[in-house]
Design a protein around this motif. Structure first.
Motif: not given
Length: 263
Positions: A68-78, A95-98, A128-129, A175-178
């Protein structure tokens, strides 16, 4: 919710974790962990072994599913939890994009032994990309130059030291430019004399304002490089403060006892 920053109004945090709970069997590993990390922050997560630090990190990028809970990455809800208490993740594509916004470096290096250093770095951007080999190779070579290993581009992992392998792992993640880099005790598997070269690469990333969340036992790194320090114990965040304050005058007795033992 504990916050490790004084946010500027209107600036979205890069990571928001709210009331994260995770159980393995009958053991509550995370007991309502909440944290915010702003862009450019370097947050060190410290605490005794078994306190839930690595599990928390793995929950942020869906290597572990939360209860339970919530995770938001750079404004997007995972992931979020609905009114009925049901945990709901974003759809697979989203999900994969986030998750690709986050690069992760593990305790073990996890390099492909049958691929050269360069091939290890370009594998994910190509598969992947969908990037062209001719596009990613110059980027990979620049990343190897950044971590001081361009001369090892054609070497296989078996010919590298532990510190070199970990620096390749850092280059591979970059290399994935995270937007965010997660480090799970990246020096714990290294001999002490090899730790410095990995920490130097991480320090350089911090100087370039990469957002970083680092689970570490390296107190000097936490004190000198981190903007904020989070102390976890028994599945909870006990104290979260700016690095200078945490090391100069920790407030909680559990934090005080841990730092007295580690320093």
């Amino acid at each position: 919710m504990p916050s490790t920053t004084n946010k500027l109004s209107g600036v979205l945090p890069m990571i928001v974790a709210r009331d994260i709970r995770k159980r393995f069997g009958v053991v509550d590993v995370l007991k309502g962990v909440s944290l915010e990390v702003d862009r450019g922050d370097v947050v060190a997560v410290i605490g005794p072994s078994g306190s839930g630090k690595s599990t928390f990190l793995r929950c942020l990028n869906h290597l572990e599913s939360i209860d339970s809970g919530a995770v938001v990455i750079a404004g997007e809800t995972l992931v979020s939890t609905d009114a009925a208490g049901v945990c709901r993740y974003a759809q697979d594509t989203e999900l994969r994009r986030i998750c690709r916004k986050m690069g992760m470096v593990f305790q073990q290096f996890n390099l492909f032994p049958h691929l050269t250093v360069l091939q290890n770095i370009i594998e994910a951007p190509i598969t992947v990309k969908g990037l062209a080999r001719a596009t990613i190779i110059p980027k990979a070579e620049e990343l190897l130059r950044k971590v001081g290993l361009l001369d090892k581009r054609d070497s296989y992992p078996s010919r590298l030291s532990g510190g070199q392998k970990q620096r390749v792992a850092i280059a591979r993640a970059l290399a994935m430019e995270p937007d965010i880099m997660l480090f799970d005790e990246p020096t714990s598997a290294l001999d002490p004399e090899l730790t410095g070269e990995v920490l130097r690469s991480m320090r350089q990333l911090a100087e370039e304002h990469m957002t970083m969340l680092v689970v570490t036992h390296e107190m000097a790194f936490a004190r000198e490089v981190s903007t904020n320090v989070v102390f976890m114990d028994e599945g909870e965040i006990v104290e979260a403060r700016p690095a200078g304050e945490m090391f100069a005058s920790p407030e909680h007795p559990r934090t005080q006892a841990f730092l007295e033992h580690m320093l």
